[in-house]
Structure formats: structure tokens, C-alpha cells
Design a protein around this motif. Structure first.
Motif, mmCIF file in Angstrom:
data_model
loop_
_atom_site.group_PDB
_atom_site.id
_atom_site.type_symbol
_atom_site.label_atom_id
_atom_site.label_comp_id
_atom_site.label_asym_id
_atom_site.label_seq_id
_atom_site.Cartn_x
_atom_site.Cartn_y
_atom_site.Cartn_z
ATOM 1 N N GLU A 75 28.446 10.538 18.787
ATOM 2 C CA GLU A 75 27.018 10.826 18.583
ATOM 3 C C GLU A 75 26.603 12.136 19.252
ATOM 4 O OE1 GLU A 75 25.826 6.083 18.273
ATOM 5 O OE2 GLU A 75 25.262 7.248 20.050
ATOM 6 N N ASP A 76 27.243 12.464 20.376
ATOM 7 C CA ASP A 76 26.977 13.760 21.014
ATOM 8 C C ASP A 76 27.347 14.900 20.074
ATOM 9 O OD1 ASP A 76 26.404 12.160 23.199
ATOM 10 O OD2 ASP A 76 28.239 12.662 24.292
ATOM 11 N N LEU A 77 28.508 14.787 19.443
ATOM 12 C CA LEU A 77 28.931 15.798 18.477
ATOM 13 C C LEU A 77 27.993 15.834 17.271
ATOM 14 C CD1 LEU A 77 32.833 15.854 18.148
ATOM 15 C CD2 LEU A 77 31.307 17.810 18.278
ATOM 16 N N SER A 94 43.823 19.038 22.622
ATOM 17 C CA SER A 94 44.277 17.950 23.474
ATOM 18 C C SER A 94 43.458 16.686 23.197
ATOM 19 C CB SER A 94 44.220 18.384 24.947
ATOM 20 O OG SER A 94 44.963 17.503 25.761
ATOM 21 N N SER A 95 42.930 16.022 24.231
ATOM 22 C CA SER A 95 42.138 14.814 23.969
ATOM 23 C C SER A 95 40.849 15.149 23.224
ATOM 24 C CB SER A 95 41.826 14.085 25.273
ATOM 25 O OG SER A 95 41.228 14.956 26.211
ATOM 26 N N GLY A 96 40.389 16.390 23.309
ATOM 27 C CA GLY A 96 39.251 16.812 22.499
ATOM 28 C C GLY A 96 39.580 16.791 21.023
ATOM 29 N N ALA A 97 40.864 16.995 20.684
ATOM 30 C CA ALA A 97 41.292 16.885 19.291
ATOM 31 C C ALA A 97 41.195 15.442 18.825
ATOM 32 C CB ALA A 97 42.716 17.400 19.135
ATOM 33 N N ALA A 98 41.533 14.502 19.699
ATOM 34 C CA ALA A 98 41.415 13.088 19.349
ATOM 35 C C ALA A 98 39.954 12.711 19.125
ATOM 36 C CB ALA A 98 42.032 12.223 20.442
ATOM 37 N N LEU A 99 39.056 13.264 19.946
ATOM 38 C CA LEU A 99 37.630 13.009 19.762
ATOM 39 C C LEU A 99 37.130 13.618 18.457
ATOM 40 C CD1 LEU A 99 34.876 12.005 20.694
ATOM 41 C CD2 LEU A 99 34.668 14.083 22.092
ATOM 42 N N ALA A 100 37.562 14.833 18.156
ATOM 43 C CA ALA A 100 37.162 15.480 16.910
ATOM 44 C C ALA A 100 37.671 14.698 15.705
ATOM 45 C CB ALA A 100 37.680 16.916 16.880
ATOM 46 N N LEU A 108 31.012 12.366 10.145
ATOM 47 C CA LEU A 108 30.115 13.455 10.518
ATOM 48 C C LEU A 108 30.268 14.623 9.543
ATOM 49 C CD1 LEU A 108 29.799 11.735 13.061
ATOM 50 C CD2 LEU A 108 29.935 13.818 14.430
ATOM 51 N N THR A 109 29.204 15.402 9.427
ATOM 52 C CA THR A 109 29.189 16.488 8.442
ATOM 53 C C THR A 109 29.958 17.700 8.969
ATOM 54 O OG1 THR A 109 27.007 17.099 9.291
ATOM 55 C CG2 THR A 109 27.086 15.761 7.286
#
Length: 259
Positions: A75-77, A94-100, A108-109
């Protein structure tokens, strides 16, 4: 600095720079706008994009809420994408890729998605070890042993005992301790440490999954497996690169892919 308000009321701090289509950069563990690989990458990208760097919740100047849930970070993204005009390219490392990845799977758009070495390190390996690491980390954090939690994480990603001991004596250690609790957030994003194939199959936007040719097999293996699991994905290896990919190198890849 600007701020958006996420769906649960948490404020998320971000910077915006450049001109062109919106591109949101998603950091990995312990990194945020003031510390990590994204600021130098953003400098290379701003001639071609409107670049958004942000502090993931619990870090830097962003707020936080309890209990943590991966859905709240998605939801932040979502709030950032809305601030960017409702549509954006997204790059996560890294783990940001997993979140993305989770954000794209949630619908998400996102115009196009790029992921670099999401560390699903239990892919083809020991998921019980991941569960035990989660237990130990949360035990340290619950006891207020933030420095020990950081050391535990650094040891887990291969940093030597001597290197960690040296960092404990440096001013940067207080920065690490300040975001130590968010390591648990990254562990949650990574789940059981294997590629989330069911979620990956839901990604409907064009996707690029990249790894470094000089990275170890436990990082390259999940990158290839994830690319195979995303119906829209292509896989690319950046020769000579490691998990700490050079800004100029990844920027050139992103420009070619996104534009």
C-alpha cells in the motif's frame, strides 16, 4: 523531501528528481534515501526519468505501524504510484525486488517491472533454516538486542566476523541499529525463502529479472527461477557484476528496458 499517506495512515517520505516518466526505486534491507545504493543510481537516471526514492516504512523519515504486514508495504508503494500520476516504472533490488514483485502481483498500476537478485536463498535448499533464522532474529529484536540482530543479518549474508567487528566500532553502526527492526520486515517479504511461483504467475506487466555474473549461485539460481515463473519476464545476466551492482551498469540496463 515530500510525504504521502499510506492507506493505514502511515506517512512515507520520498524525494523526487528529474524529468520524464515516473520511476520508483525500491530499496533492500536496512537501506533508505540517506543510506544505500539508490541515491547514486537516481543521479544517473534523472536525465531520463522522474525518479522517486523513498524511505520504506520504519526507516529514515517515514512512519511505521504495528503489527507489520507485507500488504501495508504494498500500500505504501501504491500511494507513491498515485503521487507519481497513477502509473510508474518500478525497480527493486534484493529484498526490495521481492517487495516490488508482490506489488505487481497485487495488481498495482506498474508500467514495467525490473528486479535485481531477489534473495530467495532457500530456492532448492533448506526452508527450515529460513524459519530458524526468522525465529532467532525476532528473539533478538524482542529482547532489544538491535546490534546483535544486525550482526546476525550481516553474518547471514556472508560478511566476515572481522569485518562486522570493524563496523561495530564505526559511526555507521548506529545507522544500522536504527533500522534493525526492519530486517524482520524484509524476512517477512521473502516468506519461506523460495520463489513465490503462485504470486509470480499473477504478474501481468512486462518484467525483467537480472542477476550479476559474478554473484554466487544462491543468488543467481532464484533470479533465473523467478524469471521462469513470471509469464511476462525476460532474464538477463550482467557480466562481472555482484549483488552490489554498479550504478552506471544497472542504469544502462534500466534505460534500455524501460524506454
Amino acid at each position: 523531501m515530500a510525504k504521502v499517506t499510506s492507506r493505514d495512515g502511515t506517512t512515507i517520505a520520498f524525494d523526487r528528481a528529474g524529468e520524464g516518466p515516473a520511476l520508483i526505486l525500491v530499496d533492500g534491507a536496512m537501506c533508505y534515501r540517506a543510506f544505500g545504493p539508490m541515491p547514486p543510481l537516481a543521479q544517473v537516471l534523472v536525465p531520463d526519468f522522474t525518479v522517486y526514492t523513498y524511505d520504506r516504512r520504519g526507516r529514515g523519515e517515514s512512519g511505521d505501524s504495528s503489527p507489520y504486514a507485507v500488504a501495508r508495504e504494498v500500500e505504501d508503494l501504491e500511494a507513491l504510484i498515485e503521487a507519481a500520476g497513477g502509473l510508474a516504472y518500478v525497480y527493486g533490488i534484493s529484498s526490495g525486488a521481492a517487495l516490488a514483485l508482490e506489488a505487481a502481483a497485487s495488481g498495482l498500476t506498474i508500467r514495467k517491472l525490473a528486479l535485481y537478485e531477489p534473495p530467495y536463498t532457500a530456492e532448492g535448499g533448506d526452508t527450515e533454516g529460513v524459519k530458524e533464522s526468522n525465529r532467532k532474529l525476532n528473539e533478538m529484536l524482542a529482547a532489544g538486542r538491535r546490534g546483535d540482530a544486525v550482526e546476525f543479518f550481516m553474518s547471514g549474508v556472508g560478511m566476515s566476523t572481522d569485518a562486522i567487528a570493524g563496523m561495530r566500532q564505526s559511526p555507521v553502526w548506529s545507522v544500522f541499529e536504527g533500522v534493525a527492526h526492519t530486517i524482520a520486515y524484509d524476512f517477512a517479504v521473502l516468506g519461506d525463502g523460495t520463489v513465490p511461483r503462485e504470486r509470480a504467475a499473477l504478474v501481468a506487466v512486462p518484467a525483467l529479472v537480472a542477476d550479476g555474473g559474478a554473484s554466487p549461485d544462491f543468488l543467481r539460481r532464484p533470479a533465473k527461477a523467478l524469471a521462469d515463473a513470471i509469464p511476462t519476464a525476460k532474464y538477463q545476466t550482467l557480466e562481472g557484476q555482484t549483488h552490489e551492482v554498479a550504478p552506471d551498469t544497472i542504469a544502462a540496463v534500466l534505460k534500455e528496458y524501460f524506454l
